[in-house]
Design an enzyme around this catalytic site. Structure first.
Site, mmCIF file in Angstrom:
data_model
loop_
_atom_site.group_PDB
_atom_site.id
_atom_site.type_symbol
_atom_site.label_atom_id
_atom_site.label_comp_id
_atom_site.label_asym_id
_atom_site.label_seq_id
_atom_site.Cartn_x
_atom_site.Cartn_y
_atom_site.Cartn_z
ATOM 1 C CB SER A 88 -7.935 -0.789 0.419
ATOM 2 O OG SER A 88 -8.225 0.434 -0.200
ATOM 3 C CG HIS A 122 -4.060 2.727 1.647
ATOM 4 N ND1 HIS A 122 -5.197 2.727 2.432
ATOM 5 C CD2 HIS A 122 -4.412 2.076 0.501
ATOM 6 C CE1 HIS A 122 -6.184 2.121 1.787
ATOM 7 N NE2 HIS A 122 -5.738 1.695 0.612
ATOM 8 C CG ASP A 177 -4.798 5.291 4.309
ATOM 9 O OD1 ASP A 177 -4.856 5.853 3.208
ATOM 10 O OD2 ASP A 177 -5.130 4.105 4.504
#
Lengths: 299, 299
Positions: free
Chosen positions: B167, B276, B243
């Site tokens: 991320s 995620h 995600d």
């Protein structure tokens, strides 16, 4: 018919709290009302691809289950997040179910000092007999009479199951497993509390949950239970030699001594340098899953 | 001689905060004072058995390193606890270093609203130019000029290294890796922020850290950097198709499009059903370690 309607009831009552994909299987959290604990209970379940239709050719299989009991202060989440168990479970086609470690909720009595070793997060997998704890702390019955039936009624699992756990949960796995040899094919534990009637954690908890009559304590003590076990369910234990709780709280030597009296062979691996943490568990969890798999006929 | 004395100084300054055994290697946390960030910084380092003398025949080897950059709100701990990476690192003989995600401390300015996406836990791996953030938020220089030299001076590691992250940390791995192709053999990322100058997380952070002149932003944007990369360091990216941040924040299609302009081939795996979370990372982390290993000459 009565069985079927009771089954339907259980399925209806499971509320899914979360779901995520891991190793092509699903990890979910469910909550359900526990009649024994008089509160909502949450558990986590990992279903390997075989049990979700995501396996080979989309075939849906009923997979065996390992029940994992966590240690003091844990919830249903710690094992799934930190143990690194899901890869091997996915590979071998085994489900893992991790219940919470105690009843929870505003009405559930806790340690007056909010200590980590008694009350919330520390149910010790027994049926409390002493007020005010007896109303909610019925974890032994919850596991056997509510959680397992709910799981077997609701998911693509078989009736084959094993039990494992860590620390207080290792104590839970050993005692529940030894008392129910017809239910579990195999038992394993990391760093279990092997002789709770003789250690500070156990004495504190059992006094509050079970009262002063220590005769009632031994049914929740693996070192006592193993002496009179008729059916010798296979047992695997891993213990870190540098575990700071080893001598005062865990006492694997007591379990080993008691097992010898009954000619009960247990596999106890002392691991030099390892401590009490999830890093220790993660280092050997795959060996435990493979151990159970041979009895669950999953390999 | 000056090099040696600077090396000794770095060794002296590392303070060990914790150490535990995992897969027969050691996982440790260290803190050290960062001249760039003007505060103490903590990092975690996993050394495989090869680098601790616990490997075959007790031989001490200098192992290559994967630097792992974590995402928003993480510390040095999340990856080590949840990614399930240590087994493969132990097996292949690779060290993993995970720094914190921002400067920390009472004097370090934070988001006025304590939001998770800016300030503490959200350093974005850049050098801030705007007060009051410029005094502490120098994560880009911290990684390259302090963390890596300290690690290479203090542990049994070689100079071979790769970079990876998740991320915000995937953004960090891509941008630091692309700008320093002579430093890192290979780059990988899970769910990276691929085009921060065009997404809400990036715009908020870059405005505060770098100011309103967006010309200064592109040196921290992988989709801009990849267009002008001369050396094409191998890149592997995994992205969950489910995600929730995919479309608004992560934008892998922007990176792919920019890479095509420069004939830069990146391996982007879109993973159906994955989100995620660290469960996604754990499902594919071993593939990333094996990917880096081929360039680190560790296999």
């Amino acid at each position: 018919m009565s069985n079927e309607s009771s089954t339907s009831k259980q399925i209806e009552e499971l509320k899914r709290v979360s779901q995520t994909l891991a190793f092509n299987g699903t990890l979910s959290q469910y909550s359900h009302y526990s009649q024994h604990n008089n509160c909502d209970m949450r558990f986590a379940i990992y279903l390997p691809p075989h049990a979700t239709g995501a396996g080979i050719e989309g075939k849906l299989e009923n997979v065996p289950v390992i029940y994992w009991l966590s240690g003091l202060s844990c919830t249903d989440e710690n094992f799934m997040q930190k143990a690194g168990a899901l890869k091997m479970a996915a590979q071998l086609g085994i489900a893992i179910v991790a219940p919470d470690t105690s009843p929870r909720g505003e009405d559930v009595p806790d340690d007056p000092d909010k200590a980590y070793d008694f009350g919330l997060g520390a149910g010790f997998y027994l049926n409390a007999t002493q007020p005010p704890f007896d109303r909610n702390y019925q974890m032994y019955d919850y596991i056997l009479k509510e959680l397992i039936p709910a799981v077997e009624a609701s998911f693509a699992v078989s009736s084959k199951k094993a039990i494992s756990g860590h620390s207080m949960g290792g104590h839970g796995a050993l005692t529940i497993g030894l008392r129910n040899p017809e239910v579990f094919t195999s038992i394993s534990a990391f760093s279990p509390i092997c002789n709770p009637v003789e250690c500070p954690w156990g004495i504190k908890a059992f006094t509050h949950y079970l009262g002063d009559n220590t005769d009632t304590w031994t049914m929740y003590d693996a070192s006592h239970l193993i002496k009179k076990a008729n059916i010798k369910t296979p047992i695997l234990i891993d213990q870190g030699a540098d575990d700071s709780f080893l001598k005062s709280e865990l006492k694997p030597e007591s379990l080993l001594k008691a097992a010898l009296i009954n000619d009960y062979t247990i596999q106890l691996n002392m691991r030099p340098g390892y401590d009490h943490s999830y890093y220790f568990i993660s280092s050997f969890i795959e060996e435990h899953i493979v151990f159970h798999a041979q009895f669950l006929q999953a390999v």
